[in-house]
Every structure is written in structure tokens, then in C-alpha cells.
Design an enzyme around this catalytic site. Structure first.
Site, short mmCIF file in Angstrom:
data_model
loop_
_atom_site.label_atom_id
_atom_site.label_comp_id
_atom_site.label_asym_id
_atom_site.label_seq_id
_atom_site.Cartn_x
_atom_site.Cartn_y
_atom_site.Cartn_z
N GLY A 1 4.81 -2.99 -1.51
CA GLY A 1 4.84 -1.92 -2.51
C GLY A 1 4.98 -2.48 -3.92
N GLU B 1 4.00 -7.83 20.07
CA GLU B 1 3.35 -9.03 19.53
C GLU B 1 4.22 -10.27 19.74
OE1 GLU B 1 0.31 -7.19 16.28
OE2 GLU B 1 2.10 -8.11 15.46
N GLY C 1 7.70 -6.97 -2.23
CA GLY C 1 6.99 -6.86 -0.94
C GLY C 1 5.64 -6.21 -1.20
C1 LIG Z 1 8.16 -8.39 11.62
C2 LIG Z 1 7.37 -7.31 10.96
C3 LIG Z 1 6.06 -7.09 11.34
C4 LIG Z 1 5.31 -6.10 10.73
N1 LIG Z 1 4.01 -5.92 11.12
C5 LIG Z 1 3.25 -5.01 10.48
C6 LIG Z 1 1.87 -4.88 10.79
O1 LIG Z 1 1.34 -5.59 11.65
N2 LIG Z 1 1.15 -3.96 10.11
C7 LIG Z 1 1.71 -3.16 9.15
O2 LIG Z 1 1.01 -2.37 8.54
N3 LIG Z 1 3.02 -3.25 8.84
C8 LIG Z 1 3.79 -4.16 9.48
N4 LIG Z 1 5.12 -4.27 9.16
C9 LIG Z 1 5.71 -3.33 8.21
C10 LIG Z 1 5.43 -3.75 6.78
O3 LIG Z 1 5.67 -5.12 6.60
C11 LIG Z 1 6.30 -2.92 5.85
O4 LIG Z 1 5.99 -1.57 6.03
C12 LIG Z 1 6.08 -3.32 4.40
O5 LIG Z 1 6.46 -4.65 4.19
C13 LIG Z 1 6.84 -2.39 3.46
O6 LIG Z 1 6.64 -2.80 2.14
P1 LIG Z 1 7.79 -2.60 1.06
O7 LIG Z 1 7.25 -3.11 -0.21
O8 LIG Z 1 8.30 -1.23 1.14
O9 LIG Z 1 8.98 -3.53 1.57
P2 LIG Z 1 9.03 -5.07 1.85
O10 LIG Z 1 7.67 -5.62 2.08
O11 LIG Z 1 10.05 -5.24 2.91
O12 LIG Z 1 9.58 -5.70 0.49
C14 LIG Z 1 10.87 -5.47 0.02
C15 LIG Z 1 11.20 -6.57 -0.96
O13 LIG Z 1 12.42 -6.26 -1.59
C16 LIG Z 1 13.23 -7.43 -1.68
N5 LIG Z 1 14.61 -6.96 -1.73
C17 LIG Z 1 15.25 -6.16 -0.85
N6 LIG Z 1 16.48 -5.89 -1.27
C18 LIG Z 1 16.64 -6.56 -2.43
C19 LIG Z 1 17.72 -6.67 -3.36
N7 LIG Z 1 18.88 -6.03 -3.19
N8 LIG Z 1 17.55 -7.44 -4.45
C20 LIG Z 1 16.37 -8.09 -4.66
N9 LIG Z 1 15.32 -8.01 -3.83
C21 LIG Z 1 15.46 -7.25 -2.73
C22 LIG Z 1 12.87 -8.22 -0.45
O14 LIG Z 1 13.13 -9.61 -0.63
C23 LIG Z 1 11.38 -7.93 -0.30
O15 LIG Z 1 10.60 -8.89 -0.96
C24 LIG Z 1 5.89 -5.28 9.74
C25 LIG Z 1 7.21 -5.50 9.36
C26 LIG Z 1 7.94 -6.52 9.95
C27 LIG Z 1 9.36 -6.75 9.51
#
Ligand SMILES: Cc1cc2nc3c(=O)[nH]c(=O)nc-3n(C[C@H](O)[C@H](O)[C@H](O)COP(=O)(O)OP(=O)(O)OC[C@H]3O[C@@H](n4cnc5c(N)ncnc54)[C@H](O)[C@@H]3O)c2cc1C
Length: 484
Positions: free
Chosen positions: A43, A198, A41
Site C-alpha cells: 500500500g 504453499e 509495504g
Molecule cells: C506470508 C505471506 C504470504 C502472502 N501471500 C500473498 C499472496 O500470495 N498474494 C496476495 O495477494 N497477498 C499475499 N499476502 C498478503 C499481502 O502480502 C498483504 O495483503 C499486503 O502485504 C498488504 O499490504 P500493506 O501495505 O497493507 O501491508 P504490508 O505489506 O504488510 O506493509 C506494512 C509495512 O509497514 C511497516 N510497519 C508496520 N508497522 C510499523 C511501525 N510501527 N513503524 C514503521 N513501520 C511499520 C512494515 O515494516 C511493512 O513494511 C501474503 C502475506 C503474507 C504475510
């Protein structure tokens, strides 16, 4: 001599095999350290990008072979954009970065003492680990939500929601009994935060635009989009004037906004409120809460109230200087407050973790992380958005222009930017959402499960409704109605 990454570990399909370049160690080469990144994602992707040119091998692992731009996921649910317009294949992102290798798989286990990550059939050894597994819905124990509510936390869920909305209109069009028809045409969104606001706006525009023309025999006055929020204002955290603007604008669009409304239970047909009110609604969307995507105590990690993993200011795991936690999963405090679960925190923590790993390799100490808030943007509908940036509040058309520009600019890939711009322009000019297909999400080939099946209920976080389940649910409801 540094070992190039072209000497790939052999993937085995039978028993467990190590995917590290151990061969090189036995041949006397100086081995590049391996950084395993769990989750691609915001991060994980930014950590991988930061490390891509460094003196390391990167093993990027995700259950999907693409990165999803979540801020536009609600537009998949509202049939505004196609899934591929907001996602990008991970292998393509790293075409020109040979030291980054992608592994498709569900992370099953992490052995912190042996420094091994387990995915089905294989093990990946690491020297450094970045955990970026994101978040999952938090239903706060409300009965029925996990079973019957739609959530928006993955592309599959966006498609499942789109199918549900379009199918509900088809069902309503064939329904002769007024109460049942009303229930099919009532869409209840729980949570008046950014995603709820939204999505409510986008859904109403879909209904008033394209669906109105697709279903000329349905009385659109019957359609209800209900937005329920437990607190006394929408978009908590935004300045009051922007919350008020959002509420007025949504109400003007015809959305029933209910504040101080707490949901206590949902069933396949109804939403029950704390004050005893019942809303007959076939489609319920939960956007009211998320939590770290990990089980309490999993892999021996200590979690906080939001189910996030506690980290040191450098983003390292206490007692494990080689492990970093980033994004939604990281429990980071700044100036006495927890950081929000937003994309910018993911991007900035992923980048910081990557840089700290490079510092450690250069014999320097990791630096503490400091979040730079770039502001908040939420769109409500055509020409209407709210923006809180540079400590200033913007609303209406200027905020909408900023929102469009920021989202186009931040999408990954020029092709996606171009396609999204075209779709939005078409929608703007002709009020017609481009995608209104009810796409089957499961095909039976008779050859058993596909190699990369959509995760089963057992594999996905509690409460996620997979398309498979949605299809089952529709059949179940149809049977209840005596229709099949
Ligand atoms: C509908 C929605 C709208 C949003 N709108 C906004 C916005 O407008 N502005 C904003 O700043 N933020 C927004 N956010 C929040 C933002 O998307 C998150 O804060 C951000 O994606 C976090 O990044 P991350 O890398 O921590 O997790 P994520 O982006 O969620 O990535 C996690 C990744 O881990 C993978 N994963 C999880 N578990 C496993 C596993 N067991 N094995 C293998 N892979 C796995 C998933 O497939 C995913 O690719 C929104 C979130 C959502 C859901």
C-alpha cells in the site's frame, strides 16, 4: 516558487526535531505540501510511487529499509530463496525520485490534530497522511501461540523459521531417544489458507529433496508435516474443485491434512486439539489469521472486528479528509463484503489514495475506491498450482505456469527476477534448494545495540517470534533436554 526537496530537514539525534522544511516557509517560499506515508509495504510503496512525480514532498517511513514481496516469504522459511531475492532497498527504489525521502524508524505516535508523526527522536509534520502499516497475526486468544508458534509476517520471521527447520533436523540427527527424535521431525502448520498450503508443499519438497540427501542416516519416513485446518476444506474462498485438488495433491506428497481440526493450546513440545488429540511437535507454524496492525483505540482511530480502521469509500478517515488508510489496515466494504487482505488490495488502495491526494491538491473531490479482483493463485508444489482467474478455474501444470509467470513479473527489480528464476530453475532440474545455512541472527560486538536493531519484543506486534527469541528458545529447549 516551489521548494525543491534537496533542502533537507536536519535530523537531530538529541531531543525531538521537526523534519519538515519549515525554513522555506520563513523564507517566503511557497512550500510543497508534505505527504507522510507510514509503511512501505504494497500500500505505502504504491502510494509513494503514485505521488513521486506530483507537486508534493513525500516522507516514506518504515521500520525496515527494504520492501518485502510477501507472496514469496514462505520460500525463505522453506530455504528455497535468499532474503535479498524477495526484498528491495527502499532508497534504491526511489533513486531517481528526489521528492521522495525515506526515514528508517518505528512509528511511535500519530497526532491527528497537530498533524505530526513521531518516530524515535524525531517528528515529521504532514499536510496529508497515508497510513499503510499492514497487518499482524491474530491468535484468537489460543494459549501458547504467541509464545511458541512461528509466524510469517516479516523477513526476520522467515529466516527464524528456516533456522528452526534446519536446526530441528540437526537435533534429530543427534537424538537417540525415538520419541524426542520424532518430535523434532514433526512440523505442524496451523491454517489451510494460501500461506499454510504453499508452505506445507514447499517444506515437503525441501525434506524430500535436499534434506533427504543432507541427512542420509535419518529415516525420512519418520518426518511428519501436519496441516491443520479448522473448516471443512482448504483454501476457503476458492472454488470447491480447486480446494479438493489442493487437498489431494498435498496428501499425495505425504502431508497429513486434517480438516475440521481446531487447535486449543500449544506448548513448546505439543499441539493440543479440541477433540483431545495431542501432536508432539517442536515446530509449530501459525498461518491461520491476521488482523489490522494497530491497537484498539490507538491514535483515537475506530477499528472493526478485524482490527482494521473504518474508512470512507474514498479511503479517507472520517473527520480527517487529509488522512488516508490503505492496504490490510483499511476496513473497506464492497458490495456488502469486506475486501480480502491481499497484495492487490494494497496496491490498488495505495494508488487510489495517491491519486486522491493529487486530486485534492488540484481542487477536485476525491473519488470513491473500487476494487478490481484480478484473481487468486496458489502453488502447491512442482508442476502443481491452483488458479481462479477470469472466473475460470485452472489446476495442475497450466496453473503452475501462470503462477511462476505472475510472481516473476511482479517481483520488484530485474536482478531479483533473474536470481529467483535461476534458483527456481536449479531447484526444478536438480531438486536442490539453494539455501540451507543456519545463519546466526545476533552478533555481540560488546558496543551495545546496533543503530537499527531488530525490534525487541516490546516493539513488535504481540506473538511475533524474533530470531533473538528463537535462539533463546532453542537454548531453553536444549537445557530441558539436558543437552547443554
Ligand atoms: C506470508 C505471506 C504470504 C502472502 N501471500 C500473498 C499472496 O500470495 N498474494 C496476495 O495477494 N497477498 C499475499 N499476502 C498478503 C499481502 O502480502 C498483504 O495483503 C499486503 O502485504 C498488504 O499490504 P500493506 O501495505 O497493507 O501491508 P504490508 O505489506 O504488510 O506493509 C506494512 C509495512 O509497514 C511497516 N510497519 C508496520 N508497522 C510499523 C511501525 N510501527 N513503524 C514503521 N513501520 C511499520 C512494515 O515494516 C511493512 O513494511 C501474503 C502475506 C503474507 C504475510
Amino acid at each position: 516558487m516551489l521548494l525543491p526537496f534537496e533542502n533537507p530537514p536536519i535530523l537531530g539525534s538529541g531531543g525531538r526535531q521537526s523534519l519538515t522544511d519549515e525554513k522555506s516557509m520563513h523564507e517566503g517560499h511557497v512550500r510543497r505540501p508534505n505527504v507522510a506515508i507510514l509503511g512501505a509495504g504494497f500500500g505505502g510503496l504504491w502510494a509513494a510511487r503514485t505521488l513521486a512525480d506530483g507537486p508534493v514532498n513525500v516522507s516514506l517511513i518504515d521500520r525496515h529499509n527494504y520492501h518485502t514481496f510477501f507472496p514469496l516469504l514462505y520460500q525463505i522459511g522453506a530455504a528455497e530463496l535468499e532474503p535479498e531475492e524477495i526484498s528491495q532497498p527502499l532508497r534504491k527504489i526511489f533513486w531517481k525520485r528526489p521528492n521522495v525521502r525515506f526515514f528508517l524508524g518505528e512509528v511511535q505516535d500519530v497526532d491527528l490534530s497537530a498533524k505530526v508523526v513521531k518516530i524515535p527522536g524525531h517528528e515529521i509534520r504532514y499536510d496529508y497522511l497515508v497510513v499503510a502499516l499492514g497487518s499482524k497475526p491474530n491468535f484468537y486468544g489460543v494459549p501458547g501461540l504467541a509464545e511458541y508458534a512461528f509466524t510469517l509476517k516479516s523477513l526476520e520471521q522467515g529466516i527464524a523459521l528456516r533456522n528452526q527447520i534446519l536446526t530441528s533436523f540437526e537435533r534429530a540427527a543427534c537424538e537417540v531417544e525415538p520419541e524426542r527424535q520424532q518430535a523434532w521431525l514433526t512440523f505442524t502448520i496451523i491454517g489451510g489458507g494460501p500461506t499454510g498450503v504453499e508452505f506445507a508443499g514447499a517444506l515437503m519438497e525441501l525434506i524430500n529433496g535436499a534434506l533427504g540427501r543432507d541427512f542420509p542416516h535419518l529415516d525420512l519416513k519418520q518426518v511428519r508435516v501436519v496441516l491443520l485446518e479448522a473448516s471443512d476444506h482448504l483454501l476457503v474462498g476458492m472454488p470447491e474443485e480447486l480446494s479438493d485438488y489442493a487437498q489431494k495433491r498435498l496428501t499425495k506428497m505425504g502431508i497429513d491434512v486434517h480438516l475440521k481440526s481446531q487447535v486449543v493450546k500449544i506448548t513448546p513440545r505439543e499441539v493440543l486439539m479440541k477433540d483431545g488429540t495431542r501432536i508432539a511437535s517442536r515446530t509449530v507454524i501459525w498461518t491461520a489469521g491476521v488482523q489490522g496492525n494497530i491497537s484498539a483505540g490507538q491514535w483515537g482511530l475506530a477499528t472493526n472486528r478485524r482490527n482494521q480502521v473504518e474508512v470512507l469509500p474514498t479511503l479517507q478517515l472520517p473527520g480527517h479528509p487529509e488522512v488516508y488508510i490503505v492496504g490490510d489496515l483499511a476496513g473497506i466494504q464492497q458490495d456488502g463484503h469486506p475486501l480480502p487482505m491481499v497484495a492487490q488490495v494494497g496496491i490498488q488502495t495505495g494508488t487510489a489514495a495517491g491519486r486522491n491526494i493529487l486530486r485534492q491538491l488540484a481542487g477536485q473531490p476525491p473519488l470513491p475506491f473500487r476494487y478490481h479482483d484480478k484473481g487468486t493463485l496458489d502453488v502447491i508444489g512442482r508442476n502443481a498450482a491452483v488458479a481462479h482467474i477470469w472466473h475460470r478455474a485452472f489446476q495442475g501444470f497450466p496453473a503452475w505456469l501462470i503462477w511462476v509467470w505472475v510472481h516473476i513479473f511482479n517481483l520488484i527489480g530485474y536482478r531479483n527476477r533473474f536470481l529467483v528464476l535461476i534458483d527456481w530453475a536449479w531447484d526444478y532440474l536438480f531438486s536442490e534448494h539453494s539455501v540451507r545455512l543456519i545463519v546466526p541472527t545476533e552478533i555481540h560486538t560488546g558496543r551495545g545495540p546496533a543503530a537499527t536493531e531488530i525490534p525487541d519484543k516490546a516493539d513488535v506486534p504481540v506473538g511475533i517470534v524474533t530470531p533473538k527469541e528463537t535462539a533463546k528458545e532453542m537454548i531453553f529447549l536444549a537445557e530441558l533436554d539436558g543437552k547443554v
